[in-house]
Design a protein around this motif. Sequence first.
Motif, mmCIF file in Angstrom:
data_model
loop_
_atom_site.group_PDB
_atom_site.id
_atom_site.type_symbol
_atom_site.label_atom_id
_atom_site.label_comp_id
_atom_site.label_asym_id
_atom_site.label_seq_id
_atom_site.Cartn_x
_atom_site.Cartn_y
_atom_site.Cartn_z
ATOM 1 N N PRO A 1 24.872 38.975 71.790
ATOM 2 C CA PRO A 1 26.053 38.448 70.916
ATOM 3 C C PRO A 1 26.663 39.382 70.167
ATOM 4 C CG PRO A 1 23.793 38.419 70.006
ATOM 5 C CD PRO A 1 23.663 38.866 71.289
ATOM 6 N N ILE A 2 27.994 39.283 69.274
ATOM 7 C CA ILE A 2 28.690 40.206 68.836
ATOM 8 C C ILE A 2 28.268 40.122 67.269
ATOM 9 C CG2 ILE A 2 31.045 40.986 68.203
ATOM 10 C CD1 ILE A 2 30.415 41.108 71.006
ATOM 11 N N ALA A 3 27.171 41.141 66.806
ATOM 12 C CA ALA A 3 26.508 40.870 65.694
ATOM 13 C C ALA A 3 25.799 42.129 65.381
ATOM 14 C CB ALA A 3 25.884 39.538 65.655
ATOM 15 N N GLU A 4 25.161 42.151 64.157
ATOM 16 C CA GLU A 4 24.509 43.393 63.795
ATOM 17 C C GLU A 4 22.947 43.253 64.386
ATOM 18 O OE1 GLU A 4 26.373 43.580 59.283
ATOM 19 O OE2 GLU A 4 24.722 44.899 59.813
ATOM 20 N N ILE A 5 22.974 43.611 65.693
ATOM 21 C CA ILE A 5 21.461 43.883 66.245
ATOM 22 C C ILE A 5 21.376 45.075 66.897
ATOM 23 C CG2 ILE A 5 22.009 41.450 66.884
ATOM 24 C CD1 ILE A 5 22.743 42.249 69.551
ATOM 25 N N VAL A 6 20.098 45.366 67.215
ATOM 26 C CA VAL A 6 19.598 46.498 67.915
ATOM 27 C C VAL A 6 18.677 46.090 69.254
ATOM 28 C CG1 VAL A 6 18.194 48.672 67.432
ATOM 29 C CG2 VAL A 6 19.443 47.716 65.600
ATOM 30 N N PHE A 7 18.961 46.934 70.187
ATOM 31 C CA PHE A 7 17.816 46.676 71.125
ATOM 32 C C PHE A 7 17.915 48.034 72.227
ATOM 33 C CE2 PHE A 7 21.194 46.283 74.623
ATOM 34 C CZ PHE A 7 22.085 45.827 73.791
ATOM 35 N N PRO A 8 16.767 48.154 72.735
ATOM 36 C CA PRO A 8 16.771 49.342 73.677
ATOM 37 C C PRO A 8 17.069 49.003 75.056
ATOM 38 C CG PRO A 8 14.518 47.954 73.729
ATOM 39 C CD PRO A 8 15.512 47.323 72.610
#
Length: 512
Positions: free
Chosen positions: A340-347
């Motif tokens: 998604p186009i959102a404030e997220i974090v992922f490795p």
Amino acid sequence: MMTDPNIGRVLSNRYQLVQLLGQGSMGRVYEANDVTLGGVLVAVKFLSQTLLNGKMKLRFEREAKTCAQLGQRSIHIVRVMDYGVNEEGIPFYVMEHLKGENLSEVINRQPLTIPRFLDFTRQICLGLQCAHAGIQIDGEIYPIVHRDIKPSNILVSQSESFGELIKILDFGIAKVLQAEASQTNCFMGTLAYSSPEQMEGQELDARSDIYSLGVMMFQMLTGRMPLHADTHSFGGWYKAHHFQPPRSFDTVNSSLKLPKNLETIVMSCLAKSPGDRPQSIAEVLSALAPLEQRYGTGRQIAQRIGASLSRMPAPSTLQDPNLLSADEACRVTTWPGNMPIAEIVFPKPLNCTEGVIPTLWVMLPMREIQKRMRCTRYNQFMFMETPHPMALWLTVLYNREHESRWLPCFLDMKSPQGRQMARLLGQAGQYRILFFAQENPRHCFTVQTSSIAANQCKLLQEWAMIGQISPLNPNPSVSKEHLRGALENIKPKILMKLESLYDAGTDLTSLL
């Protein structure tokens, strides 16, 4: 042919015995299914019925508790997960199921090559170092001496990430070194591998295990013993360990060409007096380190890890990753279409000319990224093994003028992806943070690098291995919640430290 009456029995309404794996002086070991966890294989060790007295029951229980603590801290020591007593009053404990062969079987086929010897010895030393560092009893730390180091108590198994993984078994006669402990005044151990002071029934310390290690190292390199007793009796071995000089490598095998410093290390471990041996396992590891560099053990490990990583799917963001450096690969990445186009974090692993590198992908509003173009980067990793092996990967972007940004994400150590990322982080010792702006998500806006403390790199590798061998638990959310709570508890400490050590652009990796 008599049938073992234990086969098919279920212990504690959980462990169904399948087959006998082996037996020794302390008891029998069975393969079992953990029916609670869907049939995961475990090993169950029973105390021998001939030893069912109060003293031996306490010793057996102590062995279980010792292995439980040590196995949590070192992947080179067998892990114990449970303890109990069956209907007949016979104590047992449950440990990880290990597939492989003991070192004695390996040596009997042929002596080890120098690179393989160095690899095995380093792993054995790391396990012993953990034991000698001690376990906690009533709030105090007490060292552990194994007292029965020999090839049959060393298991060689195959690991996807480590290649040949070494485990130390059987802490059945291990001694807890407590200040008030009385001397044993009796002999316990295996005659051919026992130190002179062990033969005398003295109170032992780590240097006794180092002597046994020396005997075993000689045998690993030559297939022969460094000492020969006239008779296989206590008296025969007493004289050999006390008065017989160890045979030289050249005497045993004149065609064996070993580096002089390797011979010196082994012979120093075989010194009759404890004061003439290396005084700690750390000294042995330090002496072996130059040899490992010379014989390329590190390169072999890297090749094994590289082979494992090469089986990972290539990220779709690169058409031809082999043509791009790490920095170039990061700059040309595009935001995944399934995110998604959102404030997220992922490795995410990323391919480049250097191989596969670990990266952390972060999407924020453009103004938030611009505020942190100059910032202190801090990272910390936390781990919870039960009920589900899970790691919390925390990155903090700190700037005194703006609110700190906390960027936590989770690595599930039961998933191949989580283990791969942990191994990548541990090997690389750093990771790149890729920032994407919500207003223009197509391309990476900027890249920053955060280094990882050496001790955290080592833990990441160990956690990946623990995750691989841990029983499957279907409820990872519990571990996540505990880790979130732990993070909230340490946030004030992190902020205090960052405030006191703030220096714009500094990369802080091990402040706590």
